[in-house]
Design a protein around this motif. Structure first.
Motif, mmCIF file in Angstrom:
data_model
loop_
_atom_site.group_PDB
_atom_site.id
_atom_site.type_symbol
_atom_site.label_atom_id
_atom_site.label_comp_id
_atom_site.label_asym_id
_atom_site.label_seq_id
_atom_site.Cartn_x
_atom_site.Cartn_y
_atom_site.Cartn_z
ATOM 1 N N LEU A 80 -2.097 -4.774 -7.144
ATOM 2 C CA LEU A 80 -1.348 -5.270 -5.989
ATOM 3 C C LEU A 80 -2.289 -5.869 -4.945
ATOM 4 O O LEU A 80 -2.122 -7.003 -4.518
ATOM 5 N N TYR A 89 -0.526 -0.140 -9.639
ATOM 6 C CA TYR A 89 0.664 -0.997 -9.673
ATOM 7 C C TYR A 89 0.708 -1.798 -10.952
ATOM 8 O O TYR A 89 -0.280 -2.435 -11.340
ATOM 9 N N GLU A 91 3.722 -4.347 -13.062
ATOM 10 C CA GLU A 91 5.025 -5.001 -12.919
ATOM 11 C C GLU A 91 5.299 -5.840 -14.153
ATOM 12 O O GLU A 91 4.373 -6.402 -14.749
ATOM 13 N N ALA A 100 8.797 -2.590 -11.488
ATOM 14 C CA ALA A 100 7.433 -2.205 -11.159
ATOM 15 C C ALA A 100 7.313 -0.691 -11.118
ATOM 16 O O ALA A 100 8.208 0.010 -10.629
ATOM 17 N N LEU A 102 4.810 2.056 -9.506
ATOM 18 C CA LEU A 102 3.775 2.091 -8.479
ATOM 19 C C LEU A 102 3.429 3.524 -8.077
ATOM 20 O O LEU A 102 4.272 4.421 -8.095
ATOM 21 N N TRP A 121 -2.231 -0.854 1.797
ATOM 22 C CA TRP A 121 -1.550 -0.946 0.502
ATOM 23 C C TRP A 121 -0.050 -1.134 0.712
ATOM 24 O O TRP A 121 0.593 -1.939 0.025
ATOM 25 N N GLN A 124 0.709 -4.642 1.658
ATOM 26 C CA GLN A 124 0.670 -5.523 0.491
ATOM 27 C C GLN A 124 1.921 -5.346 -0.368
ATOM 28 O O GLN A 124 2.436 -6.309 -0.942
ATOM 29 N N LEU A 125 2.385 -4.114 -0.457
ATOM 30 C CA LEU A 125 3.630 -3.865 -1.184
ATOM 31 C C LEU A 125 4.792 -4.589 -0.512
ATOM 32 O O LEU A 125 5.636 -5.193 -1.189
ATOM 33 N N ARG A 128 4.592 -8.220 -1.402
ATOM 34 C CA ARG A 128 5.034 -8.449 -2.781
ATOM 35 C C ARG A 128 6.549 -8.276 -2.899
ATOM 36 O O ARG A 128 7.219 -9.052 -3.602
#
Length: 255
Positions: A80, A89, A91, A100, A102, A121, A124-125, A128
């Motif tokens: 990720l 992660y 996907e 996904a 995670l 993190w 960033q999730l 995404r």
């Protein structure tokens, strides 16, 4: 479609428990976290013998995530955060669905470097998740989020208020992901259910006293949420000998 998520806490140590559960529950997709083995050490033969494909992002002794599916997956994505050394992660597309698995960082002790990594993190999730929404496909984000969303999701909210899993910044980012348009599958169907825990520590008789946390979740995009039929927590595996400290959570989506 029946999709399950389980932090197995060491797949090689619990392969027997995992096989028994798969044979009994027959999920279409199973998302695993904390497999704690390198990719080439994943028990692929045992999983294939059950009629499943396995897609794995492993790491020696720590972390590690996998997607186990009856149907072959396509469009794999591993990792990720850019240059992230931790395997957290994975996907893939399965049928018309983006799925996904995670394993979000724990973040303790907080504040500190580990908590900063957790928050980064999560951001960033969120990025995404926003990108996945734009595909307008059914999206299922499942796994060990290491997030306690609300007081009813922990046995002692006051005692956990300074823990990385429950700190205000953690829950704020969690809510910001929901506000993008995602649905917490379990709470959507069980808004007032108490003691809906998915994790019990090995210490201090937490399991026996039911001192648990709800930290394993499914987040569904609107296209997936419209198909939500059920979401349940299966406590039975936690009672087994040499169990993981987590137990499976299972979501069912209509075709």
């Amino acid at each position: 479609m029946k999709i399950a998520s389980w932090n197995i806490n060491g797949i090689r140590a619990r392969i027997g428990l995992l096989k028994d559960w798969i044979e009994t529950e027959a999920p279409d997709v199973l998302l695993l976290q904390e497999i704690k083995c390198e990719t080439d050490q994943f028990p692929l033969f045992e999983i294939k013998a059950l009629g499943y494909h396995a897609y794995v992002l492993g790491q020696k002794a720590y972390n590690g995530v996998a997607i186990i599916s009856r149907q072959e997956a396509t469009d794999m994505r591993q990792g990720l955060m850019k240059d992230d050394p931790q395997a957290r992660y994975i996907e893939a597309q399965i049928g018309d669905m983006l799925v996904a698995s995670l394993y979000l960082p724990n973040g303790n002790p907080a504040p500190g470097e580990k908590y900063d990594y957790k928050l980064a993190w999560m951001e960033q999730l969120k990025t995404r998740a926003e990108a996945l929404l734009k595909t307008e496909k059914p999206v299922v984000l499942g796994g060990d989020f290491n997030v306690i969303p609300a007081p009813e999701d922990v046995y002692d909210p006051q005692g956990w208020q300074n823990d990385a899993l429950y700190r205000p910044q953690t829950r704020q980012i969690w809510r910001s992901i929901l506000n993008l348009g995602f649905t917490d599958a379990y709470r959507a169907l069980h808004p007032h259910e108490e003691k809906s825990y998915t994790f019990w520590d090995y210490q201090a008789g937490a399991w026996q006293k039911d001192l648990g946390l709800r930290i394993d979740h499914f987040l569904l995009s609107p296209e997936a949420a419209s198909r939500l039929d059920s979401c349940t927590i299966d406590r039975a595996p936690r009672a087994q000998e040499k169990a993981s400290d987590h137990t499976p959570i299972v979501v069912a989506l209509t075709p």
